[in-house]
Design a protein around this motif. Structure first.
Motif, PDB file in Angstrom:
ATOM      1  N   ARG A 129       0.829  -1.210   0.000  1.00  0.00           N
ATOM      2  CA  ARG A 129       0.000   0.000   0.000  1.00  0.00           C
ATOM      3  C   ARG A 129       0.863   1.260   0.000  1.00  0.00           C
ATOM      4  O   ARG A 129       0.497   2.273  -0.612  1.00  0.00           O
ATOM      5  N   MET A 130       1.993   1.180   0.667  1.00  0.00           N
ATOM      6  CA  MET A 130       2.937   2.305   0.642  1.00  0.00           C
ATOM      7  C   MET A 130       3.348   2.617  -0.790  1.00  0.00           C
ATOM      8  O   MET A 130       3.370   3.779  -1.219  1.00  0.00           O
ATOM      9  N   ARG A 131       3.700   1.556  -1.518  1.00  0.00           N
ATOM     10  CA  ARG A 131       4.144   1.739  -2.897  1.00  0.00           C
ATOM     11  C   ARG A 131       3.030   2.360  -3.742  1.00  0.00           C
ATOM     12  O   ARG A 131       3.284   3.211  -4.605  1.00  0.00           O
ATOM     13  N   GLU A 132       1.778   1.907  -3.512  1.00  0.00           N
ATOM     14  CA  GLU A 132       0.639   2.461  -4.257  1.00  0.00           C
ATOM     15  C   GLU A 132       0.461   3.949  -3.972  1.00  0.00           C
ATOM     16  O   GLU A 132       0.016   4.712  -4.847  1.00  0.00           O
ATOM     17  N   ASP A 133       0.792   4.368  -2.759  1.00  0.00           N
ATOM     18  CA  ASP A 133       0.681   5.779  -2.391  1.00  0.00           C
ATOM     19  C   ASP A 133       1.906   6.582  -2.810  1.00  0.00           C
ATOM     20  O   ASP A 133       2.037   7.764  -2.450  1.00  0.00           O
ATOM     21  N   GLY A 134       2.803   5.946  -3.538  1.00  0.00           N
ATOM     22  CA  GLY A 134       3.989   6.652  -4.024  1.00  0.00           C
ATOM     23  C   GLY A 134       5.085   6.768  -2.998  1.00  0.00           C
ATOM     24  O   GLY A 134       6.015   7.554  -3.176  1.00  0.00           O
ATOM     25  N   LEU A 135       4.982   5.994  -1.913  1.00  0.00           N
ATOM     26  CA  LEU A 135       6.008   6.022  -0.869  1.00  0.00           C
ATOM     27  C   LEU A 135       6.782   4.710  -0.928  1.00  0.00           C
ATOM     28  O   LEU A 135       6.247   3.649  -0.616  1.00  0.00           O
ATOM     29  N   PHE A 136       8.031   4.779  -1.355  1.00  0.00           N
ATOM     30  CA  PHE A 136       8.822   3.558  -1.446  1.00  0.00           C
ATOM     31  C   PHE A 136       9.384   3.225  -0.064  1.00  0.00           C
ATOM     32  O   PHE A 136       9.935   4.100   0.614  1.00  0.00           O
ATOM     33  N   PRO A 137       9.237   1.970   0.368  1.00  0.00           N
ATOM     34  CA  PRO A 137       9.784   1.593   1.689  1.00  0.00           C
ATOM     35  C   PRO A 137      11.276   1.876   1.738  1.00  0.00           C
ATOM     36  O   PRO A 137      12.021   1.515   0.824  1.00  0.00           O
ATOM     37  N   ASP A 138      11.698   2.536   2.799  1.00  0.00           N
ATOM     38  CA  ASP A 138      13.114   2.846   2.955  1.00  0.00           C
ATOM     39  C   ASP A 138      13.726   1.899   3.977  1.00  0.00           C
ATOM     40  O   ASP A 138      13.072   0.980   4.473  1.00  0.00           O
ATOM     41  N   VAL A 139      14.986   2.130   4.306  1.00  0.00           N
ATOM     42  CA  VAL A 139      15.679   1.252   5.245  1.00  0.00           C
ATOM     43  C   VAL A 139      15.041   1.308   6.629  1.00  0.00           C
ATOM     44  O   VAL A 139      15.045   0.326   7.374  1.00  0.00           O
ATOM     45  N   VAL A 140      14.434   2.468   6.959  1.00  0.00           N
ATOM     46  CA  VAL A 140      13.735   2.596   8.246  1.00  0.00           C
ATOM     47  C   VAL A 140      12.546   1.645   8.297  1.00  0.00           C
ATOM     48  O   VAL A 140      12.271   1.003   9.319  1.00  0.00           O
ATOM     49  N   THR A 141      11.811   1.541   7.176  1.00  0.00           N
ATOM     50  CA  THR A 141      10.669   0.624   7.090  1.00  0.00           C
ATOM     51  C   THR A 141      11.111  -0.804   7.355  1.00  0.00           C
ATOM     52  O   THR A 141      10.506  -1.522   8.169  1.00  0.00           O
ATOM     53  N   PHE A 142      12.170  -1.212   6.680  1.00  0.00           N
ATOM     54  CA  PHE A 142      12.645  -2.585   6.842  1.00  0.00           C
ATOM     55  C   PHE A 142      13.247  -2.814   8.227  1.00  0.00           C
ATOM     56  O   PHE A 142      13.095  -3.885   8.811  1.00  0.00           O
ATOM     57  N   ASN A 143      13.933  -1.804   8.752  1.00  0.00           N
ATOM     58  CA  ASN A 143      14.484  -1.937  10.110  1.00  0.00           C
ATOM     59  C   ASN A 143      13.369  -2.079  11.142  1.00  0.00           C
ATOM     60  O   ASN A 143      13.507  -2.824  12.118  1.00  0.00           O
ATOM     61  N   ALA A 144      12.258  -1.362  10.916  1.00  0.00           N
ATOM     62  CA  ALA A 144      11.115  -1.475  11.836  1.00  0.00           C
ATOM     63  C   ALA A 144      10.566  -2.896  11.817  1.00  0.00           C
ATOM     64  O   ALA A 144      10.238  -3.470  12.859  1.00  0.00           O
ATOM     65  N   ARG A 145      10.471  -3.474  10.630  1.00  0.00           N
ATOM     66  CA  ARG A 145       9.968  -4.853  10.502  1.00  0.00           C
ATOM     67  C   ARG A 145      10.925  -5.837  11.161  1.00  0.00           C
ATOM     68  O   ARG A 145      10.503  -6.729  11.907  1.00  0.00           O
ATOM     69  N   ILE A 146      12.210  -5.687  10.880  1.00  0.00           N
ATOM     70  CA  ILE A 146      13.208  -6.608  11.454  1.00  0.00           C
ATOM     71  C   ILE A 146      13.246  -6.487  12.972  1.00  0.00           C
ATOM     72  O   ILE A 146      13.291  -7.487  13.695  1.00  0.00           O
TER      73      ILE A 146
END
Length: 868
Positions: free
Chosen positions: A240-257
Motif C-alpha cells: 500500500r505504501m508503494r501504491e501511495d507513491g512512498l517507497f519503503p526505505d531502510v527505516v521501514t525494513f528496520n522497523a519490521r526486522i
C-alpha cells in the motif's frame, strides 16, 4: 544604569548568581524605569540554572508589584515560560495560577498554554491538564491544532484511547482541522495498545480528508503488525505504501526486522535481511549498520551464536559496519549464553582493532563474570578499566557488590562500598538495595535497619524496591503482621511506613511528596500473598488479592500460580481450576508452574487420565515439561499403584533430553523395591549413577531399600562400594546390617565390614561392634574379642562417635527396635541382656592396661557447652 548595561553586568556574573541577584534587586528598587524589566529573562535564566528557587519566588513577587502592570505581566509570562521549559513544572504552574488570579482580564496567549500542556503531559499530571483546559476556555483563548495534538498525545499515553478519539472528532467543531500529525499521534496510540487495525482505519480517513500518510505512519503500523504476528498484514501495508507513491526505505525494513526479532521470530527477520542484501531487482534498500545490529541482537537473544558469529565476521570484513555498539551487543550475547572466555577474548580483540571499549562494555563483562561467581576475574577487569583511563561508575561497583552479596561475602561487599565512596563514585538507591537485600537474606536484621538509617541520612531515595526488600525480609523472619502493616501504610505514608519498624528512624523520608510516590506494587502484593498462603491463611490471602484489584494493581500469572499451587497442595482441585479460569480471563497465560501444580493436585485425586491430558495440552502450547513435571507424574503413578507405568515416563524423559534428578530415582527405586522387583531396581540404580553421578544420597537410598527388602548380599555390596568411595555414613543403616549378618550366622562378613571401616579410617558408632563381639565371645575367640573391645573403647574415649544413623534413614524402613537399642552405645555396653560378654571383655581389657589409665565410660564433661 541602563538596561543594556544591567544585562551585560548580569551576564558577567553568571558564575556568581548570588551577586547577580543582589545587583538586579538594587537596580530594580532604585530605578523606576520600566525598561529594567527587559533584563528579567537574563536574571531568570541565571536563577533557574542555579536552582535558586526561593529567589525565583522573590522575583515573581517583585514583578507582581512592578508598574506598569502590562510590562510586568509580560515579564511574569516570560518567567513562567522559562520555568516550564527548564523542567520546574510545579513552580511554573503555581506562578501561572498566581498570574491568572492577579490579571484575570489579561489572558495569556495560546503559546503559553501549549507549553504548560506539554509539561503536564510529560509529568503525567492529568489534574493540571484539566485545570488548564477549563481556564483556557474560560479566558476565551481558542485552542489550535497543535493544542489538540498535545492533548490527544497525552490521552493516548495514559491509555485513554476512546477519550483521545472523541477529542480528535471534536476538532472541527472548535475550528481546528486534524493534520498529518494528529492522525499520526492517534495511529501510534492505537498501535501501542495492540489495536493496529484501528490504525489502518485511520489511513482511510486520512485519504478522505485528502491528507497523505507519511512514512512514519506506515512504519508505525508495519512495526505493530509484526509485533502482533500479523506478517501478512505488514506485507499488505508495504504494498500500500508503494501504491501511495512512498517507497519503503531502510527505516521501514528496520522497523519490521526489529519487531520480528523482539517477538522472537528471528528466522523471519533473517529472510527479510537476506533479501535486502541480494534482491536489487525489487529495489529494496541496502541494510545499514542499524540493520546489522538488529539482526546481531536478535540472533544473540535466541541463543543462535553460530549465526551471530558468522554475522560478526562479515561485519568485521566491512569495517564501517562493526562499531562500538555492535561489539557491545556481541559481548552481551556471549555472556547471556554463558560464553565467558569468548567474551573476554572479544574485549581484548576490540582494543587490538582500535575500538576502545567504553564503561558499558566493561560493565557487560563484569556483570557476566559476577553472575557466574568469577569474582577474581571481575576484579581483574576492574584493573583493566583503571589502566584504560576510564573510571568505574556506579553500575560497575554495584555489579561487583552484587557479586559478593550473592556469594554471601558481606564483609567484602562492604569493602567495595567503601572503595566506591573513596573514589568519588556516589552509591545510588540500587546499590544500597543490593546490600540491604543481602543483609535480610543473611538474617542480619539490625544491620539492615542501620543501613536504612544511613540511606536516609545520606539522602539516598528509599523506593518501592527498598520497601519490598524489607517486607520480604520480615515475612522470611516470621514477622508477617509487621510486613502487612508496612504494606498497608505505604498507601498513605509511602516509604515513611518503614519508620514503624520500631527503631530510631521514624522520620525516614523527609520529603513527603517523594515518599507518597512509593506505593505498593505487584511485587509487594506477591510477597504478602505468598507468605499468607505458606502460613495457611488462605482467606486473608484472598482479601489481599481483592484489595490489589481494587487498587488497580493488575495481577500476573505468578500470583494466580500461588493460589493454584496452595489449592492443589491441599487437594482443593475445583478451587484451583476456578482460579485458573479467572487467570485466563485476566489474560494471563498458563506457565510451566501452573501445569506442575495442577498435575500435583490431580495426582492426589487419582485422576491420571486428566494428568496425561494436561501434558498433551502443554506440548500443544509449546511448553516443554521439566523434571518437576515428570516427578509429579511419577509420584502420582506410584501413589496410585501404577508402578510399571513409571518406566515409560522415565523413557519419555530421557528421549526429551530431560535428565531425571535424585528425587526422580528415589521415588522409582522405593516403588520398585516395595513391589519386590529388584531386577528393575538394579537397572534404575545404574541409570541413576550414569546421569546423577556417584552421589552418597543414591548409595544410601539403594542400600537402605535393598536391606529393607531382605536383599542382604546386594545391600552389603552397595555399602562396601560406598565405603570405598569414602562417603559419609550418616544415612546408612550399617549397624542393622551388621546385626542381621550376625543373626544369620555370617559372622565373618560382619567382622569384615567392621575391619574395613577401621582400615578406611572411619569414625563410626562403637555400638556397631556389639553384635560381632557377642558372637565372637560365644565362639570363644577371646583374642579377637579383646582386639575389637580395645578398639571400641579407644574410639569411645577419643570421642569418635560419629556417623550416627539419621532419623530419616531409620524411618525409611520402619525397623523394629533391636536388643542393642538406639544410638547410645554406652547404654548398650551396660545392658543386662543375659550374655554380658562385651562388658566382661571391656572390664578385662581395662584391668589389663592397669594404672587406672582407661577413661571412664561415664559421659564426659563438655567444656564448650559448659562455657556457653
Amino acid at each position: 544604569m541602563g538596561t543594556t548595561k544591567l544585562t551585560q553586568a548580569l551576564l558577567k556574573n553568571t558564575k556568581n548568581p548570588e551577586l547577580a541577584w543582589q545587583l538586579f534587586k538594587r537596580i530594580q528598587s532604585s530605578q523606576s524605569n520600566p525598561s529594567v524589566l527587559s533584563s528579567v529573562p537574563t536574571i531568570a535564566r541565571i536563577l533557574i540554572r542555579s536552582k535558586m528557587l526561593p529567589e525565583i519566588d522573590q522575583l515573581h513577587r517583585l514583578l507582581l508589584s512592578s508598574q506598569p502592570q502590562q510590562n510586568s505581566l509580560r515579564s511574569l509570562v516570560s518567567l513562567v515560560n522559562l520555568l516550564a521549559k527548564s523542567g520546574f513544572f510545579d513552580k511554573a504552574f503555581s506562578q501561572f495560577q498566581s498570574i491568572r488570579t492577579n490579571f484575570p482580564q489579561n489572558p495569556p496567549s495560546i503559546c503559553l498554554y501549549n507549553v504548560l500542556f506539554g509539561c503536564c503531559i510529560k509529568e503525567r499530571r492529568s489534574d493540571c491538564v484539566l485545570w488548564l483546559y477549563k481556564d483556557m476556555i474560560f479566558a476565551g483563548v481558542s485552542p489550535t491544532t497543535y493544542t489538540f495534538n498535545l492533548l490527544i498525545c497525552g490521552l493516548c499515553d495514559l491509555g485513554h484511547l476512546e477519550d483521545a478519539r472523541e477529542l480528535f472528532d471534536k476538532m472541527p467543531e472548535k475550528g481546528c482541522l486534524p493534520n498529518e500529525y494528529s492522525f499520526g499521534i492517534l495511529v501510534r496510540g492505537y498501535c501501542r495498545f495492540g489495536l493496529a487495525n484501528k490504525g489502518v482505519e485511520l489511513l482511510d480517513e486520512m485519504k478522505r480528508s485528502r491528507i497523505l500518510p507519511n512514512r512514519v505512519v506506515y512504519n508505525t503500523l508495519i512495526s505493530s503488525f509484526c509485533k502482533e504476528g500479523g506478517t501478512d498484514d505488514a506485507e499488505k501495508l508495504v504494498e500500500r505504501m508503494r501504491e501511495d507513491g512512498l517507497f519503503p526505505d531502510v527505516v521501514t525494513f528496520n522497523a519490521r526486522i526489529s519487531a520480528l526479532c523482539k517477538a522472537g521470530k528471528v528466522l523471519e527477520a533473517s529472510r527479510i535481511f537476506r533479501d535486502m542484501q541480494i534482491d536489487e531487482v525489487l529495489g529494496l534498500p541496502r541494510p545499514n549498520v542499524i540493520t546489522y545490529n538488529l539482526m546481531l541482537e536478535g540472533f544473540c537473544k535466541q541463543g543462535m551464536l553460530v549465526e551471530a558469529k558468522n554475522l560478526v565476521e562479515s561485519m568485521e570484513k566491512n569495517g564501517d559496519l562493526m562499531n562500538l555498539e555492535s561489539y557491545n551487543i556481541w559481548l552481551l550475547g556471549l555472556l547471556r549464553n554463558g560464553k565467558l572466555v569468548e567474551a573476554q577474548l572479544v574485549l581484548k580483540d576490540m582494543v587490538n582493532k582500535g575500538v576502545e571499549p567504553n564503561i558499558y562494555s566493561y560493565n557487560i563483562v563484569m556483570d557476566g563474570l559476577c553472575k557466574n561467581g568469577m569474582l577474581s576475574d571481575a576484579r581483574m577487569v576492574m584493573g583493566f578499566i583503571m589502566r584504560s583511563g576510564l573510571s568505574p561508575d556506579t553500575v560497575t561497583y554495584s555489579t561487583l557488590l552484587h557479586g559478593y552479596c550473592r556469594k554471601g561475602k558481606l564483609s567484602e561487599a562492604n569493602d567495595i562500598l567503601n572503595e566506591m565512596m573513596r573514589n568519588g563514585c556516589v552509591p545510588n538507591t540500587y546499590t544500597c538495595n543490593i546490600l540491604l537485600h543481602s543483609l535480610w537474606k543473611e538474617g542480619k536484621i539490625l544491620e539492615a535497619e542501620e543501613l536504612l538509617q544511613k540511606m536516609n541520612e545520606k539522602g539516598y531515595g528509599v523506593d518501592t524496591v527498598t520497601c519490598n526488600i524489607v517486607i520480604a525480609g520480615l515475612c522470611k523472619s516470621g514477622k508477617l503482621e509487621k510486613a502487612m502493616e508496612i504494606a498497608n501504610e505505604m498507601w498513605t505514608h509511602g516509604s515513611a511506613a518503614l519508620g514503624n519498624l520500631g527503631n530510631s528512624f521514624i522520620g525516614l523520608v523527609d520529603d513527603v511528596s517523594c515518599s507518597m510516590k512509593c506505593t505498593p506494587d505487584l511485587v509487594t502484593y506477591s510477597i504478602i500473598i505468598s507468605a499468607l498462603c505458606k502460613a495457611g491463611r488462605i482467606d486473608e490471602a484472598k482479601k489481599k488479592f481483592k484489595e490489589m484489584m481494587g487498587k488497580n494493581v493488575q495481577p500476573d500469572a505468578a500470583i494466580f500460580d500461588t493460589f493454584i499451587h496452595i489449592f492443589c497442595k491441599e487437594g482443593k482441585i475445583s478451587s484451583a481450576f476456578r482460579v485458573l479460569k479467572d487467570m485466563e480471563k485476566n489474560g494471563c497465560n498458563k506457565s510451566i508452574q501452573t501445569y506442575n501444580s495442577l498435575i500435583l493436585g490431580l495426582g492426589s485425586k487419582n485422576q491420571i487420565f486428566e494428568i496425561y491430558g494436561l501434558v498433551d495440552e502443554m506440548r500443544e502450547r509449546g511448553i516443554t515439561p521439566n523434571v518437576c513435571t515428570y516427578n509429579n507424574i511419577i509420584r502420582s503413578l506410584c501413589k496410585n499403584g501404577k508402578i510399571p507405568d513409571t518406566m515409560s515416563i522415565l523413557d519419555d524423559m530421557l528421549q526429551m533430553g530431560i535428565n531425571p534428578n535424585i528425587s526422580s530415582f528415589r521415588m522409582l527405586i522405593e516403588a520398585f523395591c516395595k513391589a519386590c522387583d529388584f531386577g528393575v531396581v538394579k537397572e534404575l540404580f545404574e541409570i541413576a549413577l550414569s546421569i546423577c553421578g556417584h552421589k552418597e544420597a543414591l548409595y544410601s537410598l539403594m542400600f537402605n531399600e535393598l536391606f529393607a527388602g531382605g536383599q542382604l548380599s546386594e545391600a552389603k555390596m552397595v555399602f562396601e562400594a560406598a565405603i570405598d568411595r569414602s562417603f559419609h555414613l550418616g544415612n546408612f543403616l550399617y549397624k542393622d546390617l551388621i546385626e542381621k549378618l550376625c543373626k544369620d550366622g555370617k559372622l565373618e562378613e560382619a567382622s569384615g565390614i567392621l575391619h574395613k571401616l577401621i582400615v578406611k579410617g572411619y569414625s563410626f558408632d562403637p555400638a556397631s561392634f556389639m553384635p560381632v563381639v557377642d558372637d565372637l565371645g560365644k565362639k570363644g575367640d577371646k583374642h579377637e574379642v579383646d582386639e575389637l573391645a580395645e578398639k571400641m573403647l579407644e574410639m569411645a574415649s577419643d570421642g569418635r562417635v560419629e556417623n550416627k544413623i539419621s532419623r530419616k534413614a531409620k524411618e525409611s524402613i520402619h525397623r523394629k527396635e533391636t536388643k542393642y537399642g538406639g544410638d547410645d552405645w554406652q547404654t548398650i555396653v551396660h545392658r543386662d541382656d543375659g550374655s554380658g560378654i562385651a562388658l566382661k571383655s571391656l572390664k578385662r581389657v581395662q584391668k589389663g592396661w592397669g594404672q587406672g589409665s582407661i577413661p571412664s565410660l561415664q559421659p564426659q564433661k563438655n567444656e564448650i557447652l559448659d562455657y556457653w
